[in-house]
Design a protein around this motif. Structure first.
Motif, mmCIF file in Angstrom:
data_model
loop_
_atom_site.group_PDB
_atom_site.id
_atom_site.type_symbol
_atom_site.label_atom_id
_atom_site.label_comp_id
_atom_site.label_asym_id
_atom_site.label_seq_id
_atom_site.Cartn_x
_atom_site.Cartn_y
_atom_site.Cartn_z
ATOM 1 N N ALA A 78 60.572 -109.852 15.582
ATOM 2 C CA ALA A 78 61.700 -109.546 14.701
ATOM 3 C C ALA A 78 61.680 -110.442 13.469
ATOM 4 C CB ALA A 78 63.012 -109.710 15.457
ATOM 5 N N TYR A 79 61.250 -111.690 13.654
ATOM 6 C CA TYR A 79 61.179 -112.632 12.537
ATOM 7 C C TYR A 79 60.173 -112.144 11.496
ATOM 8 C CZ TYR A 79 60.091 -116.951 10.004
ATOM 9 O OH TYR A 79 59.863 -117.882 9.030
ATOM 10 N N TYR A 80 58.997 -111.735 11.945
ATOM 11 C CA TYR A 80 57.983 -111.276 11.007
ATOM 12 C C TYR A 80 58.346 -109.928 10.401
ATOM 13 C CZ TYR A 80 54.587 -114.998 11.348
ATOM 14 O OH TYR A 80 53.957 -116.214 11.241
ATOM 15 N N GLU A 81 59.065 -109.107 11.130
ATOM 16 C CA GLU A 81 59.527 -107.844 10.565
ATOM 17 C C GLU A 81 60.531 -108.112 9.439
ATOM 18 O OE1 GLU A 81 60.377 -104.085 9.453
ATOM 19 O OE2 GLU A 81 58.653 -104.846 10.592
ATOM 20 N N ALA A 82 61.379 -109.120 9.625
ATOM 21 C CA ALA A 82 62.318 -109.487 8.565
ATOM 22 C C ALA A 82 61.572 -110.006 7.335
ATOM 23 C CB ALA A 82 63.297 -110.534 9.078
ATOM 24 N N LEU A 83 60.543 -110.836 7.557
ATOM 25 C CA LEU A 83 59.737 -111.333 6.438
ATOM 26 C C LEU A 83 59.057 -110.178 5.702
ATOM 27 C CD1 LEU A 83 58.002 -114.498 7.967
ATOM 28 C CD2 LEU A 83 59.917 -114.424 6.359
ATOM 29 N N ARG A 84 58.553 -109.209 6.468
ATOM 30 C CA ARG A 84 57.905 -108.055 5.845
ATOM 31 C C ARG A 84 58.891 -107.271 4.980
ATOM 32 N NH1 ARG A 84 57.243 -102.833 5.954
ATOM 33 N NH2 ARG A 84 58.949 -102.613 7.444
ATOM 34 N N SER A 85 60.093 -107.086 5.485
ATOM 35 C CA SER A 85 61.114 -106.355 4.729
ATOM 36 C C SER A 85 61.482 -107.099 3.445
ATOM 37 C CB SER A 85 62.363 -106.146 5.597
ATOM 38 O OG SER A 85 62.062 -105.378 6.741
ATOM 39 N N ILE A 86 61.569 -108.424 3.535
ATOM 40 C CA ILE A 86 61.878 -109.223 2.349
ATOM 41 C C ILE A 86 60.758 -109.108 1.324
ATOM 42 C CG2 ILE A 86 62.185 -111.588 1.515
ATOM 43 C CD1 ILE A 86 63.582 -112.178 4.211
ATOM 44 N N PHE A 87 59.516 -109.224 1.771
ATOM 45 C CA PHE A 87 58.357 -109.047 0.909
ATOM 46 C C PHE A 87 58.434 -107.720 0.158
ATOM 47 C CE2 PHE A 87 55.112 -112.129 2.670
ATOM 48 C CZ PHE A 87 54.681 -112.577 1.435
ATOM 49 N N GLU A 88 58.656 -106.659 0.907
ATOM 50 C CA GLU A 88 58.664 -105.319 0.335
ATOM 51 C C GLU A 88 59.781 -105.174 -0.697
ATOM 52 O OE1 GLU A 88 58.893 -100.639 1.792
ATOM 53 O OE2 GLU A 88 59.103 -102.263 3.238
ATOM 54 N N LEU A 89 60.968 -105.677 -0.379
ATOM 55 C CA LEU A 89 62.104 -105.579 -1.294
ATOM 56 C C LEU A 89 61.855 -106.379 -2.563
ATOM 57 C CD1 LEU A 89 65.002 -104.535 -1.698
ATOM 58 C CD2 LEU A 89 65.815 -106.655 -0.638
ATOM 59 N N GLU A 90 61.317 -107.586 -2.407
ATOM 60 C CA GLU A 90 61.057 -108.436 -3.573
ATOM 61 C C GLU A 90 60.030 -107.795 -4.500
ATOM 62 O OE1 GLU A 90 61.913 -112.957 -1.910
ATOM 63 O OE2 GLU A 90 59.919 -112.066 -1.651
ATOM 64 N N SER A 91 58.982 -107.205 -3.918
ATOM 65 C CA SER A 91 57.960 -106.583 -4.750
ATOM 66 C C SER A 91 58.479 -105.317 -5.422
ATOM 67 C CB SER A 91 56.733 -106.250 -3.897
ATOM 68 O OG SER A 91 55.738 -105.637 -4.678
ATOM 69 N N ARG A 92 59.221 -104.516 -4.670
ATOM 70 C CA ARG A 92 59.676 -103.221 -5.187
ATOM 71 C C ARG A 92 60.780 -103.374 -6.234
ATOM 72 N NH1 ARG A 92 63.600 -100.020 -3.015
ATOM 73 N NH2 ARG A 92 63.532 -101.195 -1.058
ATOM 74 N N VAL A 93 61.645 -104.394 -6.075
ATOM 75 C CA VAL A 93 62.791 -104.534 -6.975
ATOM 76 C C VAL A 93 62.599 -105.697 -7.954
ATOM 77 C CG1 VAL A 93 65.269 -104.914 -7.115
ATOM 78 C CG2 VAL A 93 64.333 -103.529 -5.251
ATOM 79 N N LEU A 94 62.314 -106.887 -7.428
ATOM 80 C CA LEU A 94 62.269 -108.058 -8.298
ATOM 81 C C LEU A 94 61.025 -108.077 -9.170
ATOM 82 C CD1 LEU A 94 63.607 -110.792 -5.833
ATOM 83 C CD2 LEU A 94 64.867 -109.301 -7.388
ATOM 84 N N THR A 95 59.859 -107.904 -8.562
ATOM 85 C CA THR A 95 58.632 -107.881 -9.363
ATOM 86 C C THR A 95 58.638 -106.705 -10.326
ATOM 87 O OG1 THR A 95 57.327 -108.985 -7.647
ATOM 88 C CG2 THR A 95 56.118 -107.693 -9.271
ATOM 89 N N ALA A 96 59.144 -105.558 -9.886
ATOM 90 C CA ALA A 96 59.162 -104.364 -10.734
ATOM 91 C C ALA A 96 60.038 -104.533 -11.966
ATOM 92 C CB ALA A 96 59.631 -103.154 -9.919
ATOM 93 N N SER A 97 60.930 -105.516 -11.948
ATOM 94 C CA SER A 97 61.799 -105.741 -13.106
ATOM 95 C C SER A 97 61.051 -106.353 -14.288
ATOM 96 C CB SER A 97 62.973 -106.650 -12.711
ATOM 97 O OG SER A 97 62.508 -107.962 -12.416
ATOM 98 N N LEU A 98 59.851 -106.898 -14.039
ATOM 99 C CA LEU A 98 59.058 -107.478 -15.122
ATOM 100 C C LEU A 98 58.402 -106.349 -15.921
ATOM 101 C CD1 LEU A 98 57.355 -110.394 -13.157
ATOM 102 C CD2 LEU A 98 59.312 -110.542 -14.695
ATOM 103 N N PRO A 99 58.521 -106.356 -17.244
ATOM 104 C CA PRO A 99 58.007 -105.239 -18.041
ATOM 105 C C PRO A 99 56.495 -105.252 -18.242
ATOM 106 C CG PRO A 99 59.033 -106.861 -19.471
ATOM 107 C CD PRO A 99 59.297 -107.312 -18.059
ATOM 108 N N HIS A 100 55.838 -106.368 -17.988
ATOM 109 C CA HIS A 100 54.401 -106.484 -18.251
ATOM 110 C C HIS A 100 53.621 -106.351 -16.949
ATOM 111 C CE1 HIS A 100 50.534 -108.374 -19.363
ATOM 112 N NE2 HIS A 100 50.824 -107.951 -20.584
ATOM 113 N N ARG A 101 52.631 -105.448 -16.936
ATOM 114 C CA ARG A 101 51.878 -105.169 -15.710
ATOM 115 C C ARG A 101 51.132 -106.402 -15.194
ATOM 116 N NH1 ARG A 101 47.231 -100.456 -15.089
ATOM 117 N NH2 ARG A 101 46.699 -100.893 -12.907
ATOM 118 N N GLY A 102 50.517 -107.150 -16.103
ATOM 119 C CA GLY A 102 49.785 -108.340 -15.691
ATOM 120 C C GLY A 102 50.685 -109.385 -15.061
ATOM 121 N N GLU A 103 51.871 -109.554 -15.622
ATOM 122 C CA GLU A 103 52.814 -110.524 -15.068
ATOM 123 C C GLU A 103 53.344 -110.067 -13.711
ATOM 124 O OE1 GLU A 103 53.323 -113.508 -16.058
ATOM 125 O OE2 GLU A 103 51.944 -113.174 -17.726
ATOM 126 N N ARG A 104 53.491 -108.752 -13.536
ATOM 127 C CA ARG A 104 53.903 -108.253 -12.217
ATOM 128 C C ARG A 104 52.856 -108.611 -11.170
ATOM 129 N NH1 ARG A 104 55.663 -103.526 -15.159
ATOM 130 N NH2 ARG A 104 53.781 -102.378 -14.523
#
Length: 275
Positions: free
Chosen positions: A12-38
């Protein structure tokens, strides 16, 4: 959801980490306008994760890999390098990247935001290049020896050379992938492996789809791939722990680097510029 008195467990701990990873990449990283910086943001997030889960004897960074032979080209910039700082030190420590002697490298990881068919062969070629560097590995250990046969009681410390050609472990960490099925992904991975026989992949994870796969050793032209579709992040970390934990490490032969000329074909950074 309310907490309970019982701990949720490792899965369950690693599943939570996986969900956090996915959310951060999909929402937070995606907020950066430059592809290289993403891409750099995803890489840095992954390196931060490894720093938390790996034992302290494994350091994590990014940079170029070199060997002591001036005739063997250095690697391109590797997204994530797992390296030793107990016995060894990078040749150069710059703000953007380090230069690592191949002797001090436990493993490498290429990080992808979206893994596609067109990524597989170039990534495997990068891995094969690192494995070529490993053929030049040279270590030393120190022991006592007599000054001469006529003076057996007069001892000095001398280096004893060790040749070890085991290549660093190699992984691919993808936040997402273009394939619809695990079967389609593993078939594409195997086809790419057949095109780059000098590579070996110890683990591939596609985080959003819960896929984990790895190449079986010594399957020659068959290039068999084993895969799983559950607990992907925990499987990835578990296999990496075994792979790098069993990797022999010694002090590199510093003299070979200090006395040789620079590699004739330096690596390139992420923009393809010569470093």
């Amino acid at each position: 959801m309310a907490r309970t008195a019982d701990p949720p467990g490792t899965k369950a701990y690693y599943e939570a980490l996986r969900s956090i990873f996915e959310l951060e990449s999909r929402v937070l990283t995606a907020s950066l306008p430059h592809r290289g910086e993403r891409g750099r943001n995803d890489e840095e997030r992954f390196r931060s994760f490894l720093t938390k889960v790996l034992p302290r004897r494994f350091s994590v960074g990014t940079g170029f890999l070199v060997c002591s032979s001036p005739t063997v080209p250095s690697s391109g910039q590797i997204d994530t390098v797992i390296f030793d700082e107990i016995y060894n030190s990078p040749l150069h420590r710059e703000l953007a990247a380090y230069v690592f002697p191949i002797e001090m490298v436990y493993g490498i990881v290429e990080v992808k935001g979206l893994l596609k068919t067109s990524d597989l062969v170039p990534t495997l070629q990068s891995i094969a290049r690192v494995r070529q560097l490993a053929k030049e590995k040279q270590y030393v250990v120190y022991g006592s020896t007599s000054i001469g046969q006529d003076r057996p009681d007069q001892l000095v410390v001398a280096p004893i050379p060790i040749t070890e050609k085991l290549a660093p472990r190699a992984y691919i960490f993808a936040y997402d992938a273009a394939w619809r099925s695990l079967d389609g992904f593993t078939k594409a991975l195997r086809q790419a492996m057949l095109k780059v026989p000098g590579a070996h992949v110890h683990g591939v994870i596609v985080l959003s789809k819960e896929w984990f796969a790895y190449q079986e050793p010594y399957t020659d032209s068959d290039r068999r791939v084993k895969s799983h579709q559950d607990n992907s992040l925990m499987r990835f970390v578990n296999k990496m722990m075994h792979d790098i934990g069993s990797f022999p490490m010694h002090q590199m032969s510093v003299d070979r680097y200090l006395s040789c000329e620079a590699p004739s074909n330096p690596g390139k950074d992420k923009r393809g510029q010569t470093k």
